[in-house]
Scaffold this active site. Structure first.
Site, PDB file in Angstrom:
ATOM      1  N   HIS A 189      31.841  57.227 -64.574  1.00 28.06           N
ATOM      2  CA  HIS A 189      32.762  56.397 -63.798  1.00 28.06           C
ATOM      3  C   HIS A 189      34.194  56.398 -64.337  1.00 28.06           C
ATOM      4  O   HIS A 189      35.139  56.324 -63.567  1.00 28.06           O
ATOM      5  CB  HIS A 189      32.214  54.984 -63.646  1.00 28.06           C
ATOM      6  CG  HIS A 189      31.158  54.892 -62.589  1.00 28.06           C
ATOM      7  ND1 HIS A 189      29.818  54.910 -62.885  1.00 28.06           N
ATOM      8  CD2 HIS A 189      31.247  54.862 -61.242  1.00 28.06           C
ATOM      9  CE1 HIS A 189      29.129  54.862 -61.757  1.00 28.06           C
ATOM     10  NE2 HIS A 189      29.968  54.836 -60.740  1.00 28.06           N
ATOM     11  N   ARG A 296      33.630  50.732 -53.894  1.00 31.65           N
ATOM     12  CA  ARG A 296      32.753  50.354 -55.026  1.00 31.65           C
ATOM     13  C   ARG A 296      33.051  48.908 -55.408  1.00 31.65           C
ATOM     14  O   ARG A 296      33.839  48.640 -56.320  1.00 31.65           O
ATOM     15  CB  ARG A 296      32.993  51.293 -56.205  1.00 31.65           C
ATOM     16  CG  ARG A 296      32.555  52.738 -55.972  1.00 31.65           C
ATOM     17  CD  ARG A 296      32.794  53.585 -57.223  1.00 31.65           C
ATOM     18  NE  ARG A 296      32.068  54.840 -57.211  1.00 31.65           N
ATOM     19  CZ  ARG A 296      32.604  56.014 -56.894  1.00 31.65           C
ATOM     20  NH1 ARG A 296      33.859  56.107 -56.536  1.00 31.65           N
ATOM     21  NH2 ARG A 296      31.865  57.110 -56.927  1.00 31.65           N
ATOM     22  N   ARG A 333      30.141  49.029 -50.302  1.00 33.63           N
ATOM     23  CA  ARG A 333      28.861  49.089 -51.002  1.00 33.63           C
ATOM     24  C   ARG A 333      28.650  47.755 -51.731  1.00 33.63           C
ATOM     25  O   ARG A 333      29.571  47.253 -52.381  1.00 33.63           O
ATOM     26  CB  ARG A 333      28.895  50.229 -52.027  1.00 33.63           C
ATOM     27  CG  ARG A 333      27.688  50.212 -52.944  1.00 33.63           C
ATOM     28  CD  ARG A 333      27.616  51.457 -53.764  1.00 33.63           C
ATOM     29  NE  ARG A 333      28.491  51.406 -54.926  1.00 33.63           N
ATOM     30  CZ  ARG A 333      28.638  52.448 -55.759  1.00 33.63           C
ATOM     31  NH1 ARG A 333      28.026  53.582 -55.523  1.00 33.63           N
ATOM     32  NH2 ARG A 333      29.422  52.344 -56.809  1.00 33.63           N
ATOM     33  N   GLU A 424      20.583  58.129 -53.312  1.00 36.66           N
ATOM     34  CA  GLU A 424      21.028  58.644 -54.617  1.00 36.66           C
ATOM     35  C   GLU A 424      19.892  58.699 -55.622  1.00 36.66           C
ATOM     36  O   GLU A 424      20.099  58.947 -56.798  1.00 36.66           O
ATOM     37  CB  GLU A 424      22.198  57.821 -55.156  1.00 36.66           C
ATOM     38  CG  GLU A 424      21.989  56.322 -55.153  1.00 36.66           C
ATOM     39  CD  GLU A 424      23.216  55.556 -55.645  1.00 36.66           C
ATOM     40  OE1 GLU A 424      24.143  56.161 -56.186  1.00 36.66           O
ATOM     41  OE2 GLU A 424      23.230  54.324 -55.464  1.00 36.66           O
ATOM     42  N   ASN A 447      26.315  62.086 -57.004  1.00 37.12           N
ATOM     43  CA  ASN A 447      26.517  61.900 -58.450  1.00 37.12           C
ATOM     44  C   ASN A 447      25.230  61.434 -59.114  1.00 37.12           C
ATOM     45  O   ASN A 447      24.804  61.968 -60.131  1.00 37.12           O
ATOM     46  CB  ASN A 447      27.602  60.863 -58.724  1.00 37.12           C
ATOM     47  CG  ASN A 447      28.909  61.199 -58.062  1.00 37.12           C
ATOM     48  OD1 ASN A 447      29.140  62.342 -57.715  1.00 37.12           O
ATOM     49  ND2 ASN A 447      29.766  60.210 -57.874  1.00 37.12           N
ATOM     50  N   ASP A 448      24.634  60.397 -58.545  1.00 37.17           N
ATOM     51  CA  ASP A 448      23.394  59.882 -59.118  1.00 37.17           C
ATOM     52  C   ASP A 448      22.209  60.729 -58.705  1.00 37.17           C
ATOM     53  O   ASP A 448      21.277  60.903 -59.486  1.00 37.17           O
ATOM     54  CB  ASP A 448      23.172  58.428 -58.701  1.00 37.17           C
ATOM     55  CG  ASP A 448      23.928  57.481 -59.614  1.00 37.17           C
ATOM     56  OD1 ASP A 448      23.831  57.657 -60.841  1.00 37.17           O
ATOM     57  OD2 ASP A 448      24.620  56.578 -59.104  1.00 37.17           O
ATOM     58  N   ARG A 458      24.670  61.614 -66.433  1.00 35.66           N
ATOM     59  CA  ARG A 458      25.955  62.074 -65.899  1.00 35.66           C
ATOM     60  C   ARG A 458      27.123  61.822 -66.832  1.00 35.66           C
ATOM     61  O   ARG A 458      28.213  62.352 -66.630  1.00 35.66           O
ATOM     62  CB  ARG A 458      26.219  61.445 -64.518  1.00 35.66           C
ATOM     63  CG  ARG A 458      26.275  59.937 -64.539  1.00 35.66           C
ATOM     64  CD  ARG A 458      26.186  59.357 -63.140  1.00 35.66           C
ATOM     65  NE  ARG A 458      27.478  59.126 -62.547  1.00 35.66           N
ATOM     66  CZ  ARG A 458      27.683  58.397 -61.455  1.00 35.66           C
ATOM     67  NH1 ARG A 458      26.659  57.842 -60.828  1.00 35.66           N
ATOM     68  NH2 ARG A 458      28.879  58.228 -60.974  1.00 35.66           N
ATOM     69  N   CYS A 495      29.095  60.889 -50.091  1.00 36.33           N
ATOM     70  CA  CYS A 495      30.214  60.240 -50.791  1.00 36.33           C
ATOM     71  C   CYS A 495      30.266  60.569 -52.277  1.00 36.33           C
ATOM     72  O   CYS A 495      31.064  60.008 -53.012  1.00 36.33           O
ATOM     73  CB  CYS A 495      30.170  58.734 -50.593  1.00 36.33           C
ATOM     74  SG  CYS A 495      28.679  57.973 -51.252  1.00 36.33           S
TER      75      CYS A 495
END
Ligand code: PEP
Ligand code: MG
Length: 562
Positions: A189, A296, A333, A424, A447-448, A458, A495
């Site tokens: 992040h 987010r 989200r 995800e 990403n996840d 990650r 996304c």
């Protein structure tokens, strides 16, 4: 020249500001020999105060809790005023010409390591003791202030061991020119924040906090992943030239972004923005985003900590987001708390597998209820949808739906906003067909998804080469979600950061994705990539890619033909 992972593009020249956030947080400052005495005075005073405090607590503990704790605190007091310890720190101040905080952190870290690797349990426990003591001395040295100086000098390059997403979000991009970290990965992040600020970033250089001198110029190359210490005048001049060229390129690229995104053969692709912070709302217009594909919201919560943002406070943020995006839609989200260290309440050895995302919200019904009510209230002002992070099963979506209906009634809105599932986690991807009836739309978080599918953290640079979002296993999961969405009339967007990668875009379009959401500064580049793609061609390539066994095969396939 130090080599790391390039995680956010661009070149920057600036002065190193060195900070350690993990273990014993400390800020590194260069001190001159004539300041050594002053540093010694500061350290001795802080050690005296810390020792006094431990003794006082020891006296109190002896009265009401017990002799054991009193003895521990008494021992802490002795360590805090131990002459060998203090001398070692002062020796470090003189040797490395650094401030007392930094020297204390370094000496303590080394001592702690020696204790940790000792054979006896008793010795290993000393490692924790010495850290407690040093933390207390540091508190007196800094007057209890944050490690990160509130105002970094203009033109700083932040060099740190690691940085939490919230600390990263507090950086002022007008003052900080680049970010260099010992740890971190391509989609951690802090990296995502650096990219959204347009800051070049390099991660995964162990020991960089020692290798770089404080306040000295360094060159960070976020395209190649290098950090140059002690650059010559000539190198500096050439690097500054590259900084200027980069700026010019961005300016030209941005001038083209007002055109809609289509592939070369005219297939329309919707490009929305991922946002984290209220300060970024202006970027929607600047980069011609077609709304917000991912807000987010947990940053709202984390920045307000230790209190939780109230319903009205949240509502105001969501409404201003809708206003900034109008007439386009906004996807918020719900809080993705837990997870990566530093994102909220991370407990246990493996926070990514712990109480995270939707799980956390369902376990904290009041927090969830307040957020859903604020979202329902704001939904009166424009096209707002709600997205659930970390969904792993149908029952979670159904439970969230029940909470949303209740929130809509409390807010007095006749219809609850559309509710989407973030895909995800592999379980959600593979069961998309069964989740589809319960959801209004899907948004795939690559990403996840890559982290969980490939069992690769990650944010860990040691396994960064194994972090392969184009792995065929992931493409097959994407296919499963896209098919489920298509057959049951549920839109599917992507996304994750993969959507901002030129190769990733081609693969996604080939698989049938028609809506993506990326960090605003990436929009111009994304459109450039889209304009170059032929949709029928990438569709045929994607079919082949699904049969591959390795990410490298997928890359080769696309790179060779594009
Ligand atoms: C993702 O996981 O792909 C995503 C977009 O969310 P985040 O990066 O915040 O986990
Ligand atoms: Mg995610």
């Amino acid at each position: 020249m130090l080599q790391g992972l390039p995680v956010s593009p661009g070149v920057a020249v600036g002065r190193a500001v060195i900070v350690r956030f993990g273990g014993l947080p400390a800020f590194r400052r260069a001190v001159l020999p004539d300041e050594f005495d002053a540093e010694e005075k500061r350290l001795r005073r802080a050690s005296r105060l810390a020792a006094q405090e431990f003794r006082r607590h020891s006296g109190e503990a002896a009265g009401d809790i017990g002799a054991e704790l009193a003895a521990i605190l008494e021992a802490h007091g002795l360590i805090a005023s131990d002459e060998t310890y203090l001398e070692a720190v002062l020796e470090r101040v003189r040797r490395d010409r650094v401030n007392a905080e930094w020297a204390l952190a370094e000496v303590t870290r080394e001592l702690g390591k020696r204790f940790e690797t000792a054979d006896s349990d008793a010795m290993r426990e000393r490692a924790a003791d010495i850290h407690d003591v040093a933390r207390e001395i540091t508190r007196h040295l800094t007057g209890g202030k944050d490690v990160l100086p509130p105002e970094l000098p203009r033109g700083s390059i932040l060099v740190a061991d690691e940085i939490s997403p919230v600390d990263a979000s507090r950086l002022d991009p007008r003052r900080v020119r680049a970010l260099v970290l010992e740890r971190g990965g391509p989609t951690s992040h802090a990296t995502i924040i650096a990219r959204s600020f347009g800051l070049p970033a390099v991660v995964g250089i162990p020991g960089v906090c020692e290798a770089v001198s404080p306040e000295k110029p360094i060159v960070v190359d976020g395209d190649r992943g290098t950090v140059e210490t002690n650059p010559s005048k000539e190198r500096l001049r050439r690097s500054l030239l590259r900084v200027r060229e980069g700026r010019e390129r961005t300016r030209r690229q941005r001038a083209r972004t007002s055109r809609d995104a289509t592939t070369r053969d005219g297939v329309r692709i919707v490009v929305r923005a991922n946002l984290e912070l209220a300060e970024e709302f202006g970027a929607l217009e600047r980069y011609h985003a077609e709304g917000v594909g991912l807000f987010r919201s947990e940053f709202l919560y984390l920045r307000a900590a230790p209190r939780s943002p109230g319903i009205e406070e949240q509502r105001a943020v969501y409404e201003s987001l809708l206003a900034a995006a109008a007439p386009h839609p906004v996807v918020v989200r719900t809080y993705d708390l837990g997870g990566e260290k530093g994102i909220g309440p991370a407990r246990g050895e493996n926070p990514a597998l712990g109480l995270r995302g939707l799980r956390y919200c369902l376990a904290h019904p009041e927090l969830f209820a307040a957020q859903l009510e604020a979202l329902c209230l704001a939904s009166r002002e424009g096209p707002l949808s709600i997205l659930l992070p970390m969904v792993t099963s149908l029952s979670e979506v159904q439970a969230a739906r029940v909470e949303l209906e209740k929130a809509a009634r409390r807010a007095g809105v006749s219809e609850a906003p559309p509710l989407g599932v973030m895909v995800e986690v592999p379980s959600a991807a593979l069961l998309a067909e069964r989740l589809a009836p319960a959801t209004d739309f899907f948004s795939i978080g690559t990403n996840d998804l890559a982290q969980y599918a490939l069992a690769v953290d990650r944010s860990n640079p040691d396994v960064a080469p194994l972090y392969q979002p184009l792995h065929p296993s992931i493409l097959r999961m994407l296919r499963s979600v896209i098919d489920a969405g298509r057959s049951q009339g549920r839109p599917v967007a992507v996304c994750g950061e993969l959507a901002a990668d030129p190769l990733g875009i081609a693969v996604l379009v080939g698989l049938g994705i028609r809506e993506i959401s990326v960090t605003p500064v990436a929009i111009a580049g994304v459109k450039d990539s889209l304009w170059a793609i032929d949709s029928t061609r990438v569709r045929a390539l994607a079919e082949k890619a699904l049969a591959a066994a390795e990410a490298s095969e997928v890359e080769k396939l696309f790179r060779g033909r594009l």
